[in-house]
Scaffold this motif. Structure first.
Motif, PDB file in Angstrom:
ATOM      1  N   PRO A   1       2.320   2.244  16.128  1.00  0.00           N
ATOM      2  CA  PRO A   1       1.981   3.664  16.019  1.00  0.00           C
ATOM      3  C   PRO A   1       0.670   3.982  16.755  1.00  0.00           C
ATOM      4  CG  PRO A   1       1.469   2.520  13.978  1.00  0.00           C
ATOM      5  CD  PRO A   1       2.072   1.503  14.896  1.00  0.00           C
ATOM      6  N   VAL A   2       0.417   5.246  16.944  1.00  0.00           N
ATOM      7  CA  VAL A   2      -0.804   5.646  17.668  1.00  0.00           C
ATOM      8  C   VAL A   2      -2.033   5.290  16.823  1.00  0.00           C
ATOM      9  CG1 VAL A   2      -2.044   7.591  18.734  1.00  0.00           C
ATOM     10  CG2 VAL A   2       0.457   7.471  18.841  1.00  0.00           C
ATOM     11  N   THR A   3      -1.952   5.596  15.540  1.00  0.00           N
ATOM     12  CA  THR A   3      -3.058   5.203  14.647  1.00  0.00           C
ATOM     13  C   THR A   3      -2.555   4.105  13.714  1.00  0.00           C
ATOM     14  OG1 THR A   3      -2.444   6.921  13.088  1.00  0.00           O
ATOM     15  CG2 THR A   3      -4.166   7.475  14.676  1.00  0.00           C
ATOM     16  N   TYR A   4      -3.408   3.163  13.448  1.00  0.00           N
ATOM     17  CA  TYR A   4      -2.997   2.003  12.645  1.00  0.00           C
ATOM     18  C   TYR A   4      -4.203   1.459  11.883  1.00  0.00           C
ATOM     19  CZ  TYR A   4      -4.772   0.121  17.021  1.00  0.00           C
ATOM     20  OH  TYR A   4      -5.542  -0.125  18.121  1.00  0.00           O
ATOM     21  N   LEU A   5      -3.913   0.620  10.894  1.00  0.00           N
ATOM     22  CA  LEU A   5      -4.976   0.069  10.055  1.00  0.00           C
ATOM     23  C   LEU A   5      -5.629  -1.137  10.732  1.00  0.00           C
ATOM     24  CD1 LEU A   5      -3.054   0.050   6.646  1.00  0.00           C
ATOM     25  CD2 LEU A   5      -4.872   1.630   7.306  1.00  0.00           C
ATOM     26  N   THR A   6      -6.934  -1.234  10.569  1.00  0.00           N
ATOM     27  CA  THR A   6      -7.659  -2.427  11.065  1.00  0.00           C
ATOM     28  C   THR A   6      -8.707  -2.810  10.012  1.00  0.00           C
ATOM     29  OG1 THR A   6      -9.215  -0.991  12.209  1.00  0.00           O
ATOM     30  CG2 THR A   6      -7.450  -1.934  13.545  1.00  0.00           C
TER      31      THR A   6
ATOM     32  N   SER B   1      -2.788  -4.225   2.962  1.00  0.00           N
ATOM     33  CA  SER B   1      -2.394  -2.928   3.551  1.00  0.00           C
ATOM     34  C   SER B   1      -1.905  -3.108   4.985  1.00  0.00           C
ATOM     35  CB  SER B   1      -3.575  -1.955   3.558  1.00  0.00           C
ATOM     36  OG  SER B   1      -4.105  -1.829   2.288  1.00  0.00           O
ATOM     37  N   ILE B   2      -2.638  -3.954   5.734  1.00  0.00           N
ATOM     38  CA  ILE B   2      -2.267  -4.181   7.153  1.00  0.00           C
ATOM     39  C   ILE B   2      -0.899  -4.881   7.220  1.00  0.00           C
ATOM     40  CG2 ILE B   2      -2.883  -5.522   9.226  1.00  0.00           C
ATOM     41  CD1 ILE B   2      -5.861  -4.915   8.469  1.00  0.00           C
ATOM     42  N   ILE B   3      -0.716  -5.882   6.355  1.00  0.00           N
ATOM     43  CA  ILE B   3       0.577  -6.606   6.371  1.00  0.00           C
ATOM     44  C   ILE B   3       1.709  -5.658   5.969  1.00  0.00           C
ATOM     45  CG2 ILE B   3       1.902  -8.484   5.310  1.00  0.00           C
ATOM     46  CD1 ILE B   3      -0.770 -10.010   5.060  1.00  0.00           C
ATOM     47  N   ARG B   4       1.429  -4.799   4.997  1.00  0.00           N
ATOM     48  CA  ARG B   4       2.487  -3.851   4.583  1.00  0.00           C
ATOM     49  C   ARG B   4       2.862  -2.923   5.745  1.00  0.00           C
ATOM     50  NH1 ARG B   4       1.799   0.387  -0.338  1.00  0.00           N
ATOM     51  NH2 ARG B   4       0.074   1.023   0.973  1.00  0.00           N
TER      52      ARG B   4
ATOM     53  N   TYR C   1      10.847  -9.161   6.375  1.00  0.00           N
ATOM     54  CA  TYR C   1       9.768  -8.171   6.445  1.00  0.00           C
ATOM     55  C   TYR C   1       9.862  -7.123   5.337  1.00  0.00           C
ATOM     56  CZ  TYR C   1       9.185 -10.495  10.882  1.00  0.00           C
ATOM     57  OH  TYR C   1       9.008 -11.470  11.846  1.00  0.00           O
ATOM     58  N   GLY C   2      11.070  -6.802   4.921  1.00  0.00           N
ATOM     59  CA  GLY C   2      11.236  -5.844   3.823  1.00  0.00           C
ATOM     60  C   GLY C   2      10.577  -6.365   2.550  1.00  0.00           C
ATOM     61  N   GLU C   3      10.840  -7.646   2.267  1.00  0.00           N
ATOM     62  CA  GLU C   3      10.258  -8.264   1.065  1.00  0.00           C
ATOM     63  C   GLU C   3       8.746  -8.422   1.199  1.00  0.00           C
ATOM     64  OE1 GLU C   3      12.345 -11.800  -0.286  1.00  0.00           O
ATOM     65  OE2 GLU C   3      14.172 -10.981   0.587  1.00  0.00           O
ATOM     66  N   ALA C   4       8.293  -8.729   2.427  1.00  0.00           N
ATOM     67  CA  ALA C   4       6.842  -8.868   2.650  1.00  0.00           C
ATOM     68  C   ALA C   4       6.142  -7.531   2.428  1.00  0.00           C
ATOM     69  CB  ALA C   4       6.582  -9.379   4.054  1.00  0.00           C
ATOM     70  N   ALA C   5       6.774  -6.445   2.895  1.00  0.00           N
ATOM     71  CA  ALA C   5       6.184  -5.106   2.703  1.00  0.00           C
ATOM     72  C   ALA C   5       6.147  -4.761   1.221  1.00  0.00           C
ATOM     73  CB  ALA C   5       7.011  -4.076   3.471  1.00  0.00           C
ATOM     74  N   GLN C   6       7.244  -5.076   0.552  1.00  0.00           N
ATOM     75  CA  GLN C   6       7.330  -4.793  -0.892  1.00  0.00           C
ATOM     76  C   GLN C   6       6.280  -5.612  -1.661  1.00  0.00           C
ATOM     77  OE1 GLN C   6      11.244  -5.576  -2.365  1.00  0.00           O
ATOM     78  NE2 GLN C   6      11.054  -4.137  -4.033  1.00  0.00           N
ATOM     79  N   GLY C   7       6.167  -6.883  -1.324  1.00  0.00           N
ATOM     80  CA  GLY C   7       5.199  -7.766  -1.984  1.00  0.00           C
ATOM     81  C   GLY C   7       3.774  -7.298  -1.753  1.00  0.00           C
ATOM     82  N   SER C   8       3.481  -6.855  -0.534  1.00  0.00           N
ATOM     83  CA  SER C   8       2.137  -6.347  -0.225  1.00  0.00           C
ATOM     84  C   SER C   8       1.855  -5.094  -1.043  1.00  0.00           C
ATOM     85  CB  SER C   8       2.014  -6.015   1.259  1.00  0.00           C
ATOM     86  OG  SER C   8       2.365  -7.104   2.027  1.00  0.00           O
TER      87      SER C   8
END
Lengths: 273, 167
Positions: A207-212, A191-194, A163-170
């Motif tokens: 989180p309470v607010t999140y991307l969709t 953005s959502i995957i990151r 997941y660290g690499e996926a966040a970085q790649g995103s």
């Protein structure tokens, strides 16, 4: 391709028929020779049991869900019929063995699904994933090969649990986004995957607010959005849609990454459920 | 039974085997003088039927106890749906409801754990710390493996399973 699938289906059916045919055939030969009073080395009819066991093991092997009992039957056939023992291998044992193999074949067919197809074995796309990729082909046709490669890397890393690499790649894909409109559906997917990858990497809750995705992205989404009162479902459905979107973008624009994407097909198919 | 810090559990099957052979030996030694002369090695062999499972359980449980801190740090909390065969070898933490329990009597329990995203088999190769039953809400720490070592669907090789209370 469909013709080869049809031929494979026919050969699988023939193999299924061969299991009782060889096993009961072996027993029948032994019975006939006994009735005629002719002495026959039991190794000859036993060859039928070994062949039937090997076919059954092959049929178990080509299924995506493996049956360890069917897979090990050749070992048992060798133990029962070829290892030297004090007691003679009689007709009753041979008949019982033939019945057991037939029961195992029926069990294999009904409990372990159909033999593996090119789709289930990760050799070609199939099912809902194929339909979705075909439907969204035109929408992602303008993406650069670099962006498509980034999409493939992000999907593969996410499926591997990196997941660290996926966040970085995103994040990198977002920075390198070469579109005039910075909030294209694909960029939103990154953005959502990151966001999800960062949370997963730190084992943090939703989180309470999140991307969709926005309302206008809905024609490109693989799964319909859920009612807003179920935050968990909305949050996770957004991730599924984002992952499928990057898969489609990668598949349609980066041919060299297709073998890696095919290796992740089972995971991508799961995202539709 | 506690050995050091390890709570050793003997499976009911091991006890049943020990009881069966004890009775068999008792009957045989009473009826046959030949068996009586062999008691010098038959009695230790009989106790080995109990000692070996105890030793194995002690060794596996102490190994698992050593692994636990590493998993506590390394494992990522994931939904069951995200576990796939590309994750083989990865330490994971899942939370879910126990839907089925198999082979508990063998000290090799296997659980079917489900969350809202799906269900997965959780295999444990030793006895768990807690007695986990169907409908318990649990946290599982373990590693993703293939069901049959090199092939089969992904399952979790469980290092720890414990009941949790969810609000």
């Amino acid at each position: 391709m469909e013709n080869s699938d049809h031929l494979k289906g026919n050969s699988d059916r023939l193999l299924e028929l061969a299991v009782p045919l060889f096993s009961f055939g072996g027993a029948l030969v032994a019975i006939l020779f006994q009735m005629l009073g002719i002495s026959l080395d039991f190794h000859y009819p036993a060859t039928g049991f070994v062949i039937a066991s090997c076919i059954l093991a092959y049929l178990a092997w080509i299924r995506p869900k493996k049956d360890i009992v069917a897979l090990t039957t050749p070992i048992y056939s060798f133990i029962f019929f070829f290892l030297p023992t004090d007691s003679e291998t009689g007709i009753l044992l041979q008949l019982l063995y033939a019945v057991s193999l037939t029961i195992l074949l029926v069990r294999l067919k009904y409990r372990f699904g159909k033999p593996g197809t090119a789709v289930s074995l990760g050799k070609k796309l199939g099912g809902s994933l194929k339909t979705y990729i075909e439907q969204t082909h035109d929408s992602f046709s303008g993406i650069s090969p670099e962006a498509a490669h980034s999409a493939a890397v992000v999907f593969v890393r996410f499926s591997e649990g990196n997941y660290g690499e996926a966040a970085q790649g995103s994040g990198t894909a977002l920075c390198e986004g070469e579109t005039p409109d910075p909030v294209t559906p694909l960029m939103r997917a990154f953005s959502i995957i990151r966001e999800h990858s960062t949370l997963l990497n730190k084992s943090l809750p939703r989180p309470v607010t999140y991307l969709t995705f926005s309302e206008k992205d809905s024609p490109l989404l693989a799964r319909p959005t859920v009612p807003a009162h179920d935050d968990d479902m909305e949050f996770y459905t957004a991730l599924d849609n984002a992952l499928l979107m990057v898969f489609s973008a990668a598949w349609n624009n980066s041919e060299r990454d297709r073998p890696h994407l095919l290796a992740c097909q089972a995971f991508a198919q799961k995202l539709f459920t | 039974m506690k050995i050091g810090n390890v709570d050793v559990k003997v499976s009911i099957v091991a006890i049943a085997v020990f009881v069966f052979f004890t009775l068999l030996l008792l009957v045989a030694s009473l009826s046959s003088p030949q068996v009586q002369s062999q008691l010098i090695w038959l009695i230790p062999a009989l106790f080995m039927l109990l000692v070996i499972p105890i030793a194995l359980n002690y060794m596996s449980r102490s190994q698992y106890a050593d692994l636990l801190p590493h998993y506590e740090v390394e494992a990522k909390t994931v939904r069951i749906k995200l576990i796939n065969e590309n994750m083989v070898g990865k330490p994971v933490r899942i939370e879910g409801v126990v839907e089925r329990v198999y082979f508990q009597f063998l000290n090799r329990p296997q659980y079917l754990v489900a969350d809202r995203s799906g269900a997965i088999s959780v295999k444990m190769f030793t006895s768990p710390d807690e007695d986990v039953k169907v409908n318990d809400v649990v946290e599982v720490l373990g590693q993703v493996i293939h069901r049959y070592i090199v092939t089969g669907d992904p399952v979790v090789n469980c290092v720890s399973i414990r009941k949790i209370k969810k609000s």
